[in-house]
Enzyme design. Structure first.
Site: not given
Length: 416
Positions: A138, A227
């Site tokens: 991530y 993101e």
């Protein structure tokens, strides 16, 4: 932390939206932006008709593809189309299969945990090559309130809900402050790559390059958040951004024309789009009491008082300090377009905003729109007495109050 705004209740989202709106773009558009900065992704091509999807799949060069519905909402993979098709992400192995899935997705509404019961229209799909990840990570670049600066947030536990990771294992989140002027240095980026567990020098360098280029996009394009979930190290040793979400600051629209040209208003609530054209801060909610207020803080307080008396606001609407009678009329038109609205509550504190302007707009809207819904008005501040006299002389059925509590209580009663 990172996507909490979209998971917050409607009042919390309204409060945030009352301060600013953030542009989001589709995944295929995000991929194009990433590629333009040299950031590697799986090869991806968008299509807007089943026939186009067939041709894209046929010319792709591989049969191992993924088809993704392009809808601005999270949880697409677990969503459901109003046609009955389960899931907005599927593996396809032939052009015929790509066409079949596209025909079921395009023109249909995808319902996810973030869209509400109505879902959102799917006007495009994206076909992407399947790449096999050996490990998923991530990565995000965003503004951090604590440090009052930009940070790179990374975790070796990607491909899952990052809020859950942060709650269960805070040590799994690596946060690196970024100096706004100098950006993310090579040494700092390599340090993050090593902490995440990239083994080979090649993979570490590829990851570091991605981190640095993500910040370049963030700064160059006035982003509020980038993101990447997941970023993957593939079985052949390369690092790719497998999925991307961008948010951009609407205040930068004047200098980011290329980015804002990507806006897809079909993914937005039509009443909110219409309100924005007239500089009204409007967010549609699920209640039955239409609200017209000046100032985001007063609008939130008004909704709280309505809720205290058992009512549910139908909207967040801040007309701002520069509203005119015509603006007020437009606000009424937007409120009345919602069939669930059973009463309207106007709560104005006249500081910069003059109460007589509001009164003039209310009277004009009531007369011209043949208003039949009960109307409760509370006006305090600049030109308050003049405004009350105008309403009195109008002869219209407008119920005026001085106290917020009494006015809100009456608006709730009228909506029941």
């Amino acid at each position: 932390m990172f996507t909490a705004l979209w998971k917050a209740g409607p009042l919390a989202r309204a409060a945030s939206a009352g301060q600013r709106r953030l542009l989001s773009i589709h995944e295929y558009q995000s991929v194009n932006l990433l590629n333009s900065y040299g950031i590697p992704t799986p090869k991806s091509i968008a299509a807007k008709t089943p026939e186009e999807a067939y041709q894209v799949a046929k010319d792709f060069g591989t049969d191992r593809l993924v088809i993704k519905a392009q809808v601005l909402a999270g949880g697409r993979g677990k969503g459901k189309f109003d046609t009955g098709l389960q899931g907005g992400v599927h593996m396809v192995n032939s052009p015929e299969q790509a066409k079949e899935y596209a025909s079921k997705m395009l023109g249909s509404n995808l319902i996810t945990k973030q869209t509400g019961a109505a879902g959102r229209i799917c006007n495009a799909i994206m076909l992407a090559e399947r790449r096999d990840p050996a490990h998923e990570y991530y990565v995000a670049v965003l503004n951090d309130r604590v440090s009052q600066g930009v940070v790179l947030v990374a975790s070796s536990q990607g491909g899952m809900n990052i809020e859950e990771v942060a709650a269960k294992d805070p040590a799994a989140i690596i946060t690196t402050p970024i100096d706004y002027e100098t950006g993310l240095t090579q040494d700092a980026a390599l340090g993050v790559a090593k902490k995440l567990g990239f083994k080979g020098e090649g993979a570490q360098q590829e990851a570091a390059d991605i981190f640095m280029n993500l910040y370049r996009i963030f700064k160059d394009k006035d982003a509020t958040q980038i993101e990447i979930n997941p970023m993957a190290e593939t079985t052949d040793g390369h690092v790719l951004c497998m999925d991307a979400k961008f948010g951009f600051d609407d205040n930068a629209e004047f200098r980011q024309a290329d980015v804002f040209a990507l806006r897809d208003i079909t993914q937005e609530e039509p009443s909110e789009v219409e309100a924005q054209k007239h500089n009204l801060n409007f967010i549609k909610l699920d209640g039955s009491i239409g609200c017209l207020v000046n100032g985001a803080g007063l609008a939130m307080a008004t909704m709280d008082v309505l809720a205290l008396h058992g009512g549910n606001p139908a909207n967040f609407l801040d007309v701002g300090g520069g509203a005119t009678p015509d603006t007020v009329k437009k606000a009424f038109e937007i409120l009345l377009a919602d069939p669930k609205v059973k009463s309207i509550f106007i709560n104005i504190f006249g500081g910069i905003m003059r109460c007589d302007y509001i009164a003039e707009g209310v009277i004009k809207a009531t007369q011209e729109l043949s208003l039949t819904i009960p109307l409760v008005v509370r006006l305090k501040g600049t030109k308050e007495e003049e405004a009350k006299e105008m309403i009195k002389k109008s002869g219209l059925k407008i119920v005026a109050f001085d106290g917020l509590d009494d006015a809100a209580k009456h608006a709730v009663e009228l909506a029941q």
